[in-house]
Design a protein around this motif. Structure first.
Motif, PDB file in Angstrom:
ATOM      1  N   VAL A 210      -7.679 -12.286   6.121  1.00 27.89           N
ATOM      2  CA  VAL A 210      -7.975 -13.710   6.157  1.00 27.89           C
ATOM      3  C   VAL A 210      -6.848 -14.481   6.803  1.00 27.89           C
ATOM      4  O   VAL A 210      -6.947 -15.259   7.621  1.00 27.89           O
ATOM      5  N   GLY A 211      -5.543 -13.978   6.263  1.00 24.75           N
ATOM      6  CA  GLY A 211      -4.394 -14.865   6.598  1.00 24.75           C
ATOM      7  C   GLY A 211      -3.131 -13.880   6.413  1.00 24.75           C
ATOM      8  O   GLY A 211      -3.268 -13.090   5.568  1.00 24.75           O
ATOM      9  N   SER A 212      -2.316 -14.149   6.929  1.00 27.74           N
ATOM     10  CA  SER A 212      -0.871 -13.398   6.627  1.00 27.74           C
ATOM     11  C   SER A 212      -0.124 -13.958   5.392  1.00 27.74           C
ATOM     12  O   SER A 212      -0.649 -15.134   4.757  1.00 27.74           O
ATOM     13  N   VAL A 213       0.957 -13.522   4.938  1.00 27.38           N
ATOM     14  CA  VAL A 213       1.479 -13.898   3.844  1.00 27.38           C
ATOM     15  C   VAL A 213       1.817 -15.428   3.800  1.00 27.38           C
ATOM     16  O   VAL A 213       1.824 -16.178   3.122  1.00 27.38           O
ATOM     17  N   THR A 214       2.415 -15.616   5.352  1.00 32.06           N
ATOM     18  CA  THR A 214       3.174 -17.041   5.522  1.00 32.06           C
ATOM     19  C   THR A 214       1.879 -17.923   5.557  1.00 32.06           C
ATOM     20  O   THR A 214       1.920 -19.278   5.146  1.00 32.06           O
ATOM     21  N   SER A 215       0.679 -17.612   6.326  1.00 32.26           N
ATOM     22  CA  SER A 215      -0.354 -18.598   6.382  1.00 32.26           C
ATOM     23  C   SER A 215      -0.774 -18.885   5.050  1.00 32.26           C
ATOM     24  O   SER A 215      -1.001 -20.177   4.818  1.00 32.26           O
ATOM     25  N   ILE A 216      -1.071 -17.926   4.119  1.00 35.18           N
ATOM     26  CA  ILE A 216      -1.745 -18.318   2.906  1.00 35.18           C
ATOM     27  C   ILE A 216      -0.557 -19.158   1.948  1.00 35.18           C
ATOM     28  O   ILE A 216      -1.061 -20.071   1.517  1.00 35.18           O
ATOM     29  N   GLY A 280       8.495  -7.579  -2.546  1.00 36.98           N
ATOM     30  CA  GLY A 280       7.190  -7.937  -3.298  1.00 36.98           C
ATOM     31  C   GLY A 280       6.056  -8.237  -1.933  1.00 36.98           C
ATOM     32  O   GLY A 280       6.331  -7.706  -1.050  1.00 36.98           O
ATOM     33  N   PHE A 281       5.705  -9.752  -2.065  1.00 35.71           N
ATOM     34  CA  PHE A 281       5.044  -9.897  -0.928  1.00 35.71           C
ATOM     35  C   PHE A 281       5.992 -10.469   0.456  1.00 35.71           C
ATOM     36  O   PHE A 281       5.876 -10.460   1.292  1.00 35.71           O
ATOM     37  N   PRO A 291       8.470 -11.926   4.906  1.00 38.13           N
ATOM     38  CA  PRO A 291       7.294 -11.518   4.297  1.00 38.13           C
ATOM     39  C   PRO A 291       7.025 -10.103   4.684  1.00 38.13           C
ATOM     40  O   PRO A 291       7.638  -9.412   5.761  1.00 38.13           O
ATOM     41  N   THR A 292       6.399  -9.322   4.021  1.00 40.40           N
ATOM     42  CA  THR A 292       6.015  -8.030   3.994  1.00 40.40           C
ATOM     43  C   THR A 292       5.067  -7.392   4.649  1.00 40.40           C
ATOM     44  O   THR A 292       4.518  -6.456   5.042  1.00 40.40           O
TER      45      THR A 292
END
Ligand SMILES: CC(=O)CC(=O)SCCNC(=O)CCNC(=O)[C@H](O)C(C)(C)COP(=O)(O)OP(=O)(O)OC[C@H]1O[C@@H](n2cnc3c(N)ncnc32)[C@H](O)[C@@H]1OP(=O)(O)O
Ligand SMILES: NC(=O)C1=CN([C@@H]2O[C@H](COP(=O)(O)OP(=O)(O)OC[C@H]3O[C@@H](n4cnc5c(N)ncnc54)[C@H](OP(=O)(O)O)[C@@H]3O)[C@@H](O)[C@H]2O)C=CC1
Length: 293
Positions: A210-216, A280-281, A291-292
Protein backbone atom coordinates in the motif's frame (compact mmCIF):
# COMPACT_ATOMS: atom_id res chain seq x y z
CA UNK A 1 2.88 -1.21 57.22
CA UNK A 2 4.21 1.05 54.44
CA UNK A 3 7.02 -0.53 52.41
CA UNK A 4 9.88 1.95 51.93
CA UNK A 5 11.92 1.73 48.75
CA UNK A 6 15.46 3.10 48.76
CA UNK A 7 17.57 0.55 46.87
CA UNK A 8 16.43 -0.67 43.46
CA UNK A 9 17.88 -3.62 41.53
CA UNK A 10 17.49 -3.69 37.75
CA UNK A 11 17.93 -6.95 35.82
CA UNK A 12 18.69 -6.63 32.09
CA UNK A 13 20.97 -3.78 31.01
CA UNK A 14 19.39 -3.31 27.57
CA UNK A 15 17.62 -0.16 26.44
CA UNK A 16 14.88 -0.34 29.09
CA UNK A 17 17.12 -1.43 31.98
CA UNK A 18 19.50 1.41 31.13
CA UNK A 19 16.68 3.96 31.12
CA UNK A 20 15.15 2.61 34.34
CA UNK A 21 18.55 2.74 36.07
CA UNK A 22 19.07 6.35 34.93
CA UNK A 23 15.58 7.46 35.95
CA UNK A 24 15.88 5.82 39.38
CA UNK A 25 19.35 7.25 40.04
CA UNK A 26 18.39 10.80 39.08
CA UNK A 27 15.35 10.52 41.37
CA UNK A 28 17.61 9.64 44.32
CA UNK A 29 17.37 5.82 44.49
CA UNK A 30 20.49 3.67 44.92
CA UNK A 31 20.65 1.37 41.88
CA UNK A 32 22.22 -2.07 41.40
CA UNK A 33 22.41 -2.89 37.68
CA UNK A 34 22.54 -6.56 36.64
CA UNK A 35 22.81 -8.38 33.32
CA UNK A 36 23.91 -11.90 32.46
CA UNK A 37 26.70 -10.27 30.42
CA UNK A 38 29.07 -7.94 32.31
CA UNK A 39 29.92 -6.11 29.06
CA UNK A 40 26.25 -5.07 28.76
CA UNK A 41 26.42 -3.50 32.22
CA UNK A 42 29.56 -1.55 31.23
CA UNK A 43 27.91 -0.40 27.99
CA UNK A 44 24.76 0.67 29.87
CA UNK A 45 26.77 2.70 32.38
CA UNK A 46 28.70 4.34 29.57
CA UNK A 47 25.41 5.22 27.78
CA UNK A 48 24.10 6.75 31.00
CA UNK A 49 27.32 8.81 31.28
CA UNK A 50 26.77 10.14 27.75
CA UNK A 51 23.10 10.98 28.38
CA UNK A 52 23.79 12.70 31.70
CA UNK A 53 26.60 14.73 30.09
CA UNK A 54 24.16 15.86 27.34
CA UNK A 55 21.59 16.89 29.94
CA UNK A 56 24.26 18.89 31.80
CA UNK A 57 25.47 20.58 28.60
CA UNK A 58 21.86 21.54 27.74
CA UNK A 59 21.48 23.05 31.22
CA UNK A 60 18.72 20.55 32.14
CA UNK A 61 20.66 18.89 34.96
CA UNK A 62 23.18 20.40 37.38
CA UNK A 63 26.71 18.98 37.25
CA UNK A 64 26.52 17.98 40.94
CA UNK A 65 23.15 16.24 40.44
CA UNK A 66 24.59 14.35 37.47
CA UNK A 67 27.63 13.31 39.50
CA UNK A 68 25.47 12.19 42.44
CA UNK A 69 23.14 10.22 40.16
CA UNK A 70 26.10 8.46 38.54
CA UNK A 71 27.57 7.58 41.97
CA UNK A 72 24.29 5.88 42.90
CA UNK A 73 24.59 3.32 40.07
CA UNK A 74 26.59 0.24 41.02
CA UNK A 75 27.20 -2.73 38.68
CA UNK A 76 25.75 -5.96 40.09
CA UNK A 77 27.07 -8.85 38.01
CA UNK A 78 25.43 -11.56 40.15
CA UNK A 79 22.01 -11.90 41.79
CA UNK A 80 23.81 -12.07 45.17
CA UNK A 81 24.70 -8.39 44.59
CA UNK A 82 20.96 -7.58 44.77
CA UNK A 83 20.62 -8.97 48.32
CA UNK A 84 20.11 -5.55 49.94
CA UNK A 85 17.52 -4.26 47.42
CA UNK A 86 14.05 -3.20 48.53
CA UNK A 87 12.70 -3.60 44.99
CA UNK A 88 14.07 -5.53 42.01
CA UNK A 89 12.77 -4.70 38.53
CA UNK A 90 13.26 -7.34 35.86
CA UNK A 91 13.79 -5.81 32.41
CA UNK A 92 15.30 -8.72 30.49
CA UNK A 93 14.29 -9.94 27.02
CA UNK A 94 10.52 -10.31 26.35
CA UNK A 95 10.49 -14.10 26.63
CA UNK A 96 8.43 -15.86 29.26
CA UNK A 97 10.79 -18.78 29.96
CA UNK A 98 13.72 -16.36 30.40
CA UNK A 99 11.77 -14.23 32.87
CA UNK A 100 10.49 -17.25 34.83
CA UNK A 101 14.03 -18.61 35.06
CA UNK A 102 15.28 -15.22 36.32
CA UNK A 103 12.62 -15.06 39.05
CA UNK A 104 13.12 -18.60 40.28
CA UNK A 105 16.91 -18.18 40.56
CA UNK A 106 16.75 -14.58 41.82
CA UNK A 107 14.35 -14.95 44.76
CA UNK A 108 16.57 -17.03 47.11
CA UNK A 109 19.16 -14.18 46.95
CA UNK A 110 16.66 -11.51 48.05
CA UNK A 111 15.45 -10.40 51.46
CA UNK A 112 12.09 -12.05 52.23
CA UNK A 113 10.39 -8.64 52.34
CA UNK A 114 11.85 -7.36 49.03
CA UNK A 115 9.39 -6.55 46.23
CA UNK A 116 9.84 -7.97 42.75
CA UNK A 117 8.53 -6.26 39.63
CA UNK A 118 8.60 -7.01 35.94
CA UNK A 119 8.79 -4.49 33.13
CA UNK A 120 7.21 -6.99 30.73
CA UNK A 121 5.34 -5.42 27.80
CA UNK A 122 2.74 -8.14 27.52
CA UNK A 123 3.26 -11.33 29.54
CA UNK A 124 0.86 -12.36 32.33
CA UNK A 125 1.93 -10.90 35.68
CA UNK A 126 0.07 -13.73 37.44
CA UNK A 127 2.11 -16.37 35.58
CA UNK A 128 5.43 -14.57 36.17
CA UNK A 129 4.58 -14.03 39.85
CA UNK A 130 3.99 -17.78 40.16
CA UNK A 131 7.67 -18.32 39.32
CA UNK A 132 8.66 -16.26 42.39
CA UNK A 133 8.50 -17.35 46.03
CA UNK A 134 6.40 -14.20 46.79
CA UNK A 135 3.44 -13.67 44.44
CA UNK A 136 1.85 -11.24 46.92
CA UNK A 137 4.97 -9.05 46.71
CA UNK A 138 5.15 -9.20 42.88
CA UNK A 139 3.76 -6.64 40.44
CA UNK A 140 3.99 -5.38 36.86
CA UNK A 141 5.72 -1.98 36.63
CA UNK A 142 5.69 -1.21 32.90
CA UNK A 143 7.83 1.77 31.87
CA UNK A 144 7.63 3.38 28.43
CA UNK A 145 10.58 3.95 26.09
CA UNK A 146 12.60 6.22 26.40
CA UNK A 147 12.18 5.85 30.15
CA UNK A 148 13.74 9.17 31.27
CA UNK A 149 11.42 11.10 28.94
CA UNK A 150 8.08 9.25 29.01
CA UNK A 151 5.60 10.23 31.69
CA UNK A 152 3.58 7.02 32.02
CA UNK A 153 4.20 3.85 34.02
CA UNK A 154 1.51 1.14 33.84
CA UNK A 155 0.99 -0.79 37.06
CA UNK A 156 -0.47 -4.26 36.68
CA UNK A 157 -1.60 -6.40 39.58
CA UNK A 158 -1.37 -10.18 39.34
CA UNK A 159 -4.10 -12.23 40.99
CA UNK A 160 -2.07 -12.45 44.23
CA UNK A 161 -0.52 -8.95 44.30
CA UNK A 162 -1.05 -7.45 47.76
CA UNK A 163 -2.48 -3.99 48.40
CA UNK A 164 0.75 -2.93 50.18
CA UNK A 165 2.78 -3.95 47.15
CA UNK A 166 0.54 -1.95 44.83
CA UNK A 167 0.70 1.11 47.11
CA UNK A 168 4.51 0.86 47.37
CA UNK A 169 4.77 0.65 43.57
CA UNK A 170 2.47 3.65 43.18
CA UNK A 171 4.58 5.72 45.60
CA UNK A 172 7.76 4.59 43.81
CA UNK A 173 6.41 5.82 40.46
CA UNK A 174 5.37 9.12 42.04
CA UNK A 175 8.88 9.57 43.50
CA UNK A 176 10.26 9.10 39.97
CA UNK A 177 8.13 12.11 38.99
CA UNK A 178 6.00 9.93 36.71
CA UNK A 179 2.30 9.15 36.45
CA UNK A 180 0.94 5.64 37.00
CA UNK A 181 -2.14 4.02 35.55
CA UNK A 182 -3.64 0.74 36.71
CA UNK A 183 -4.49 -1.96 34.24
CA UNK A 184 -5.88 -5.44 34.66
CA UNK A 185 -3.71 -8.46 33.97
CA UNK A 186 -4.77 -9.09 30.36
CA UNK A 187 -2.37 -9.75 27.45
CA UNK A 188 -0.31 -6.59 26.70
CA UNK A 189 -2.29 -4.54 29.28
CA UNK A 190 -3.49 -1.12 27.96
CA UNK A 191 -0.75 0.69 26.01
CA UNK A 192 0.46 -2.27 23.97
CA UNK A 193 -3.06 -3.69 23.47
CA UNK A 194 -3.77 -0.52 21.52
CA UNK A 195 -0.32 0.44 20.15
CA UNK A 196 1.03 -2.87 18.87
CA UNK A 197 -1.93 -3.80 16.63
CA UNK A 198 -1.48 -0.34 15.05
CA UNK A 199 2.22 -1.03 14.44
CA UNK A 200 1.43 -4.54 13.13
CA UNK A 201 -1.16 -3.01 10.76
CA UNK A 202 1.47 -0.55 9.51
CA UNK A 203 3.72 -3.53 8.73
CA UNK A 204 0.83 -5.23 6.85
CA UNK A 205 0.37 -1.95 4.95
CA UNK A 206 4.02 -2.20 3.89
CA UNK A 207 3.77 -5.97 3.20
CA UNK A 208 0.74 -5.51 0.95
CA UNK A 209 2.46 -2.71 -0.98
CA UNK A 210 0.00 0.00 0.00
CA UNK A 211 2.92 2.32 0.70
CA UNK A 212 6.69 2.47 1.20
CA UNK A 213 8.36 2.77 4.61
CA UNK A 214 8.72 6.53 4.07
CA UNK A 215 5.11 6.99 2.89
CA UNK A 216 3.66 5.06 5.82
CA UNK A 217 5.76 6.87 8.42
CA UNK A 218 5.19 10.30 6.89
CA UNK A 219 1.46 9.60 6.60
CA UNK A 220 1.15 8.88 10.30
CA UNK A 221 3.54 11.65 11.42
CA UNK A 222 1.99 14.38 9.31
CA UNK A 223 -1.53 12.97 9.02
CA UNK A 224 -2.11 11.83 12.60
CA UNK A 225 0.48 13.93 14.45
CA UNK A 226 2.40 10.96 15.83
CA UNK A 227 5.92 11.96 17.00
CA UNK A 228 7.38 8.94 15.20
CA UNK A 229 5.99 6.95 12.29
CA UNK A 230 4.84 3.41 13.25
CA UNK A 231 7.74 1.70 11.45
CA UNK A 232 10.29 4.06 12.99
CA UNK A 233 8.66 3.36 16.36
CA UNK A 234 8.77 -0.41 15.77
CA UNK A 235 12.52 -0.13 15.10
CA UNK A 236 12.86 2.00 18.25
CA UNK A 237 11.02 -0.55 20.43
CA UNK A 238 12.86 -3.52 18.85
CA UNK A 239 11.27 -5.82 16.29
CA UNK A 240 11.87 -8.90 18.49
CA UNK A 241 9.91 -7.21 21.28
CA UNK A 242 7.13 -6.17 18.85
CA UNK A 243 6.85 -9.76 17.58
CA UNK A 244 6.78 -11.20 21.11
CA UNK A 245 3.99 -8.81 22.10
CA UNK A 246 1.93 -9.71 19.02
CA UNK A 247 2.44 -13.42 19.77
CA UNK A 248 1.23 -12.92 23.35
CA UNK A 249 -1.84 -11.03 22.06
CA UNK A 250 -2.53 -13.68 19.38
CA UNK A 251 -2.18 -16.63 21.73
CA UNK A 252 -3.70 -14.95 24.80
CA UNK A 253 -6.80 -13.53 23.11
CA UNK A 254 -7.14 -16.28 20.46
CA UNK A 255 -8.29 -13.81 17.81
CA UNK A 256 -6.84 -13.81 14.27
CA UNK A 257 -6.90 -10.01 14.21
CA UNK A 258 -3.69 -10.14 16.26
CA UNK A 259 -1.80 -12.39 13.77
CA UNK A 260 1.78 -11.06 13.56
CA UNK A 261 2.53 -9.82 10.04
CA UNK A 262 4.75 -12.36 8.18
CA UNK A 263 7.07 -9.50 7.22
CA UNK A 264 7.68 -8.74 10.92
CA UNK A 265 8.50 -12.42 11.45
CA UNK A 266 10.91 -12.33 8.50
CA UNK A 267 12.77 -9.26 9.78
CA UNK A 268 13.20 -10.87 13.19
CA UNK A 269 14.38 -14.12 11.60
CA UNK A 270 16.97 -12.11 9.66
CA UNK A 271 18.22 -10.58 12.91
CA UNK A 272 17.05 -7.16 11.67
CA UNK A 273 15.74 -6.16 15.09
CA UNK A 274 15.63 -2.39 14.55
CA UNK A 275 17.86 0.31 15.98
CA UNK A 276 19.61 -1.93 18.50
CA UNK A 277 20.80 -4.20 15.64
CA UNK A 278 21.45 -1.20 13.37
CA UNK A 279 18.95 -2.58 10.83
CA UNK A 280 15.19 -2.95 10.74
CA UNK A 281 12.66 -1.04 8.65
CA UNK A 282 15.51 1.48 8.41
CA UNK A 283 19.23 0.89 8.04
CA UNK A 284 21.12 2.80 10.74
CA UNK A 285 24.67 1.95 9.67
CA UNK A 286 25.29 5.17 7.75
CA UNK A 287 25.15 8.84 8.75
CA UNK A 288 21.35 9.03 8.32
CA UNK A 289 18.82 6.18 8.64
CA UNK A 290 17.47 5.09 5.25
CA UNK A 291 14.47 2.85 4.53
CA UNK A 292 15.10 -0.84 3.77
CA UNK A 293 11.95 -1.10 1.58
C1 LIG B 1 6.83 -1.39 23.84
C2 LIG B 1 6.32 -1.07 25.18
O1 LIG B 1 6.22 -1.97 26.01
C3 LIG B 1 5.86 0.27 25.59
C4 LIG B 1 6.51 1.45 24.94
O2 LIG B 1 7.45 1.99 25.42
S1 LIG B 1 5.85 1.92 23.49
C5 LIG B 1 6.84 3.28 22.98
C6 LIG B 1 6.43 4.53 23.68
N1 LIG B 1 7.26 5.62 23.21
C7 LIG B 1 6.90 6.39 22.18
O3 LIG B 1 5.83 6.26 21.62
C8 LIG B 1 7.94 7.41 21.78
C9 LIG B 1 7.51 8.21 20.57
N2 LIG B 1 8.54 9.17 20.25
C10 LIG B 1 8.68 10.35 20.93
O4 LIG B 1 7.90 10.66 21.82
C11 LIG B 1 9.82 11.23 20.52
O5 LIG B 1 10.18 10.92 19.20
C12 LIG B 1 11.07 11.05 21.47
C13 LIG B 1 10.73 11.59 22.85
C14 LIG B 1 11.54 9.61 21.58
C15 LIG B 1 12.25 11.82 20.88
O6 LIG B 1 11.85 13.14 20.68
P1 LIG B 1 12.72 14.10 19.73
O7 LIG B 1 12.21 15.46 19.96
O8 LIG B 1 12.73 13.57 18.35
O9 LIG B 1 14.20 13.84 20.22
P2 LIG B 1 15.15 14.62 21.19
O10 LIG B 1 15.12 16.08 20.88
O11 LIG B 1 16.45 13.89 21.05
O12 LIG B 1 14.59 14.33 22.64
C16 LIG B 1 13.46 14.98 23.17
C17 LIG B 1 13.75 15.37 24.60
O13 LIG B 1 13.98 14.20 25.38
C18 LIG B 1 15.23 14.29 26.06
N3 LIG B 1 15.84 12.96 26.10
C19 LIG B 1 15.98 12.10 25.08
N4 LIG B 1 16.55 10.97 25.52
C20 LIG B 1 16.77 11.13 26.86
C21 LIG B 1 17.33 10.33 27.88
N5 LIG B 1 17.77 9.08 27.63
N6 LIG B 1 17.40 10.83 29.14
C22 LIG B 1 16.93 12.06 29.43
N7 LIG B 1 16.38 12.87 28.50
C23 LIG B 1 16.32 12.41 27.22
C24 LIG B 1 16.06 15.26 25.25
O14 LIG B 1 17.01 15.92 26.08
C25 LIG B 1 15.01 16.21 24.70
O15 LIG B 1 14.71 17.23 25.62
P3 LIG B 1 14.47 18.75 25.11
O16 LIG B 1 13.48 18.66 23.98
O17 LIG B 1 13.89 19.43 26.32
O18 LIG B 1 15.82 19.23 24.70
N1 LIG C 1 11.85 -1.72 24.01
C1 LIG C 1 10.78 -1.10 24.48
O1 LIG C 1 10.33 -0.11 23.89
C2 LIG C 1 10.14 -1.57 25.72
C3 LIG C 1 10.44 -2.80 26.26
N2 LIG C 1 9.82 -3.21 27.42
C4 LIG C 1 10.14 -4.50 27.98
O2 LIG C 1 11.37 -4.37 28.71
C5 LIG C 1 12.09 -5.62 28.64
C6 LIG C 1 13.47 -5.35 28.05
O3 LIG C 1 13.33 -4.79 26.76
P1 LIG C 1 14.54 -4.03 26.06
O4 LIG C 1 15.36 -3.33 27.06
O5 LIG C 1 13.96 -3.29 24.93
O6 LIG C 1 15.37 -5.27 25.48
P2 LIG C 1 16.90 -5.34 25.10
O7 LIG C 1 17.04 -6.43 24.10
O8 LIG C 1 17.43 -3.98 24.77
O9 LIG C 1 17.60 -5.75 26.48
C7 LIG C 1 17.35 -6.95 27.16
C8 LIG C 1 18.57 -7.24 28.00
O10 LIG C 1 18.27 -8.32 28.87
C9 LIG C 1 19.41 -9.18 28.86
N3 LIG C 1 19.07 -10.51 29.33
C10 LIG C 1 18.55 -11.55 28.62
N4 LIG C 1 18.42 -12.62 29.41
C11 LIG C 1 18.88 -12.26 30.64
C12 LIG C 1 19.04 -12.94 31.87
N5 LIG C 1 18.70 -14.22 31.98
N6 LIG C 1 19.53 -12.26 32.93
C13 LIG C 1 19.89 -10.96 32.82
N7 LIG C 1 19.79 -10.27 31.67
C14 LIG C 1 19.29 -10.91 30.59
C15 LIG C 1 19.83 -9.14 27.40
O11 LIG C 1 21.10 -9.71 27.21
P3 LIG C 1 21.46 -10.43 25.78
O12 LIG C 1 21.38 -9.37 24.76
O13 LIG C 1 22.81 -10.96 26.05
O14 LIG C 1 20.41 -11.49 25.57
C16 LIG C 1 19.79 -7.64 27.16
O15 LIG C 1 20.95 -7.00 27.65
C17 LIG C 1 11.21 -6.58 27.82
O16 LIG C 1 10.40 -7.31 28.68
C18 LIG C 1 10.37 -5.60 26.98
O17 LIG C 1 9.16 -6.16 26.55
C19 LIG C 1 8.92 -2.42 28.09
C20 LIG C 1 8.62 -1.17 27.62
C21 LIG C 1 9.18 -0.66 26.37
Amino acid sequence: MMIEINRVGVIGAGQMGTGIAQACATAGFAVRLNDRDGKRIDAAVSNIDTTLAKLVSKGKLAQTASHEARERIVPAPSFADLADCDLVIEAATEHEATKRQIFSTLCPSLRPDALVATNTSSISITRLAAATDRPERSIGVHFMNPVPVMQLVELIRGIATGEETYEAARMFVAKLGKTSTMSEDFPAFIVNRVLLPMINEAIYTLYEGVGSVTSIDNAMKLGANHPMGPLELADFIGLDTCLSIMQVLHEGLADSKYRPCPLLVKYVEAGWLGRKAKRGFYDYRGMEPFPTR
